[in-house]
Design a protein around this motif. Sequence first.
Motif, short mmCIF file in Angstrom:
data_model
loop_
_atom_site.label_atom_id
_atom_site.label_comp_id
_atom_site.label_asym_id
_atom_site.label_seq_id
_atom_site.Cartn_x
_atom_site.Cartn_y
_atom_site.Cartn_z
N UNK A 39 0.84 -1.19 0.00
CA UNK A 39 0.00 0.00 0.00
C UNK A 39 0.89 1.25 0.00
N UNK A 40 0.24 2.41 0.02
CA UNK A 40 0.97 3.68 -0.01
C UNK A 40 1.80 3.89 1.25
N UNK A 41 1.34 3.40 2.37
CA UNK A 41 2.07 3.58 3.63
C UNK A 41 3.44 2.91 3.59
N UNK A 42 3.52 1.76 2.91
CA UNK A 42 4.81 1.07 2.79
C UNK A 42 5.80 1.92 2.01
N UNK A 43 5.31 2.58 0.98
CA UNK A 43 6.17 3.48 0.18
C UNK A 43 6.59 4.68 1.02
N UNK A 44 5.64 5.24 1.77
CA UNK A 44 5.95 6.38 2.63
C UNK A 44 7.03 6.03 3.65
N UNK A 53 7.23 10.53 -2.10
CA UNK A 53 6.77 9.14 -2.00
C UNK A 53 5.39 8.99 -2.64
N UNK A 54 4.51 9.96 -2.40
CA UNK A 54 3.17 9.90 -2.98
C UNK A 54 3.21 10.03 -4.50
N UNK A 55 4.10 10.90 -4.99
CA UNK A 55 4.27 11.04 -6.44
C UNK A 55 4.71 9.72 -7.06
N UNK A 56 5.69 9.07 -6.41
CA UNK A 56 6.21 7.79 -6.89
C UNK A 56 5.10 6.74 -6.90
N UNK A 57 4.38 6.63 -5.79
CA UNK A 57 3.32 5.63 -5.68
C UNK A 57 2.22 5.87 -6.71
#
Length: 219
Positions: free
Chosen positions: A136-141, A154-158
């Motif tokens: 999920x997005x939290x893992x990327x964050x 991180x949000x842009x990447x996800x």
Amino acid sequence: MNYIKHLNSVFELFTRDSRLNPTHISLYMALFQFWNINRFPEVFYINREEVMVMAKIGSKATYHRCLHRLHDWKYIRYLPSHNPYKGSQIQMLKFGTSSGSNTGPSSEQVEEQALVPYININKQNKNFNKHKLPKNENEVLDFFKKEKWPANEAKKFFNHYTSIGWKVGGKITILDWHSTAKNWMLKGEEIQKEKTLYGPSQKRDNLKIIKEKDYGQPL
């Protein structure tokens, strides 16, 4: 970096270099494609499984042997990582530069022919099933925070890779998103350096067609 001059020079070297076999060339071209997808950075991270699939190599031993040979013969610089959570890096040595000073193998060719490896199709098919994507997005964050990058990046990447189905260049399925994220960070650092040196681009129109093709851009 003019990629047409680069490839012309490389293929000329391939023709003269009797040490190379088709697997060496296939591996080099796979690395070149990942270099191109990442927009020709000085160094970039690689994922072994992704490169093996691209190069059609089914044996890890063959992959590592050819990678080390390309490094020893000065076609690439291989920067291995012994940390399982940090990918290895590649620097593609540049050929066909405007200055004419190529960094690569010498004109003296070693008369050495390696055997073309047997490709284990079953092993290669297993590699396709190892899609290591964030849950999920939290893992990327969390990952970007660990690497000391802002949450907005991180949000842009996800969002970017979610929108294109988690594929590199929109074509190659990502097998290790950590390596892809690190390449994203490397590119971000390059863009920031350019802004520092030259300032923000004024009146930039990304849809404008120019007469002079920039052959330093990805294919």
